[in-house]
Design an enzyme around this catalytic site. Structure first.
Site, short mmCIF file in Angstrom:
data_model
loop_
_atom_site.label_atom_id
_atom_site.label_comp_id
_atom_site.label_asym_id
_atom_site.label_seq_id
_atom_site.Cartn_x
_atom_site.Cartn_y
_atom_site.Cartn_z
N HIS A 16 2.22 9.47 -8.36
CA HIS A 16 2.47 9.79 -6.96
C HIS A 16 2.96 11.22 -6.84
O HIS A 16 4.01 11.58 -7.39
CB HIS A 16 3.53 8.85 -6.37
CG HIS A 16 3.09 7.42 -6.28
ND1 HIS A 16 3.97 6.37 -6.25
CD2 HIS A 16 1.84 6.87 -6.22
CE1 HIS A 16 3.30 5.24 -6.17
NE2 HIS A 16 2.02 5.51 -6.15
N ASP A 52 4.06 -0.27 -5.81
CA ASP A 52 2.66 0.14 -5.96
C ASP A 52 2.22 -0.05 -7.41
O ASP A 52 2.89 0.38 -8.34
CB ASP A 52 2.48 1.61 -5.55
CG ASP A 52 1.02 2.02 -5.51
OD1 ASP A 52 0.17 1.16 -5.21
OD2 ASP A 52 0.73 3.20 -5.78
N MET A 58 9.58 4.07 -7.91
CA MET A 58 10.19 3.31 -6.82
C MET A 58 9.13 2.44 -6.15
O MET A 58 7.96 2.82 -6.07
CB MET A 58 10.80 4.29 -5.82
CG MET A 58 11.43 3.63 -4.60
SD MET A 58 12.01 4.90 -3.45
CE MET A 58 12.56 3.87 -2.10
N SER A 73 5.44 6.78 -10.83
CA SER A 73 5.90 7.48 -9.63
C SER A 73 7.17 8.25 -9.96
O SER A 73 7.15 9.11 -10.83
CB SER A 73 6.11 6.46 -8.50
OG SER A 73 6.45 7.11 -7.30
N THR A 74 8.29 7.93 -9.29
CA THR A 74 9.52 8.69 -9.49
C THR A 74 9.94 8.69 -10.96
O THR A 74 10.08 7.65 -11.57
CB THR A 74 10.65 8.09 -8.64
OG1 THR A 74 10.20 7.94 -7.30
CG2 THR A 74 11.88 8.98 -8.67
#
Length: 351
Positions: A200, A296, A293, A174-175
């Site tokens: 993401h 997930d 972050m 993600s991030t």
């Protein structure tokens, strides 16, 4: 507790006004300054440097990417990109992510005021994440990636090792993941194991991301479509706005791409992919969870581990945000924790 100081740089007066109002109502944030473009912003920022910059891309006099590169070279600061949700916006935003932006907030051409109010929680969460991001990890990943081969004809820097088990690889991030994935995929050879990936990212942006990676990586990299085969030498990236799952077909595996509810506040969700891999591939799979972050993918990776899959996690020092890998470690789903530069090599040793 000191508030997060935020600079908002956008040529839209409406965006500056609304974002400033939203930030002013957050107990842990305050506006450092606002400006219509970077040249107006720099003198204001120099008086009291912000903790986070919310930055538009297309602005007069100096565009956002030029400014971002300048900031990252001279005084690295976490940046949240506020970009138009268009094909053109997606292409340019990918350049911004490669230049060091932490995350993306999309905005429409019309109805911006209402849209920003609708995504208030996402915007504030992105600012909070950026404020605590590990910029050293991001810079290290970007520097390592830039030193790797650019051309498709170049030899990968990772030597192949004898096959040890896993026949396919599932990756979730993600991030900070756009740079981390670039680092890993640049090191993959033409005959790399099949790769299925959830990053993401909003709709349209995953297509631009895959296209950019495919332009300089050796394997085929594409945004997944429903029914795409999972094959050696191919990386399939889940499209923004859809979930991706592994499915069996007569001659092996394919992916199913479909709509569905948000899972862990995300679509695509890493957990959705990992759980399908645990169920269908079991010990034939390798799972990798990287910077991001939240949590997930953590439970899905544990399910893969329990099904006999090999599992890797990115370490804290090299993560931009040590959220997803940390939770996966806490649940017992990570067998080995590695620095980002070592992940590609380990994938090829195990797959």
């Amino acid at each position: 507790m000191r508030r997060i100081r935020v600079a908002v740089i956008d040529d839209s007066a409406i965006v500056r006004q609304v974002v400033s109002e939203l930030i002013s109502h957050a107990a842990d944030m305050e506006i450092a300054c606002t400006a219509a473009d970077p040249l107006f912003a720099l003198p204001k920022m120099s008086d009291a440097w912000p903790d986070v910059i919310v930055l538009d891309i297309e602005m007069p006099r100096m565009d956002g990417i030029t400014f971002l590169r300048k900031i990252m070279a001279e005084r690295p600061t976490p940046v949240v990109i506020c970009s138009s949700h268009t094909e053109r916006g997606a292409q340019v935003t990918m350049q911004a992510m490669a230049a060091g932006a932490i995350s993306i907030i999309t905005k429409p051409r019309l109805g911006v005021r209402q849209f920003l109010h609708d995504v208030t929680s996402d915007l504030l969460a992105a600012i909070r994440t950026a404020a605590h991001a590990n910029l050293r990890g991001l810079q290290a990943a970007s520097g390592a990636s830039s030193a790797l081969p650019e051309a498709r004809s170049a030899e990968p820097v990772v030597a192949r090792a004898p096959r040890a088990g896993a026949r396919m690889v599932a990756i979730g991030t993600s991030t900070g993941g756009t740079v981390a994935l670039e680092n890993v995929l640049r090191q993959m050879p033409a005959d790399c194991p099949p790769l299925v990936i959830v990053q993401h990212m909003p709709e349209k942006f995953t297509a631009a991301f895959a296209e950019r990676l495919d332009s300089f990586c050796i394997p085929e990299i594409r945004e997944a479509q429903d029914g795409d085969r999972v094959l050696p030498g191919r990386a399939l990236i889940a499209p923004g706005g859809s979930h991706m799952q592994l499915v069996r077909v007569a001659s092996g595996w394919a992916v199913e791409v479909a709509d569905g509810p948000l899972v862990n506040r995300h679509k695509p969700s890493v957990d959705v992919l990992f759980r399908s891999v645990a169920k269908l591939a079991g010990s034939s799979a390798l799972g990798v969870i990287m910077t991001g972050m939240g949590d997930d993918g953590a439970r899905g990776l544990k399910e893969m581990h329990d099904a006999g899959a090999l599992t890797l996690g990115q370490d804290e020092a090299s993560c931009v945000v040590y959220g997803m890998p940390k939770e996966a470690m806490r649940l017992g789903g990570v067998q080995e924790q590695l620095a980002l530069p070592d992940i590609a090599r380990r994938i090829l040793e195990l797959a």
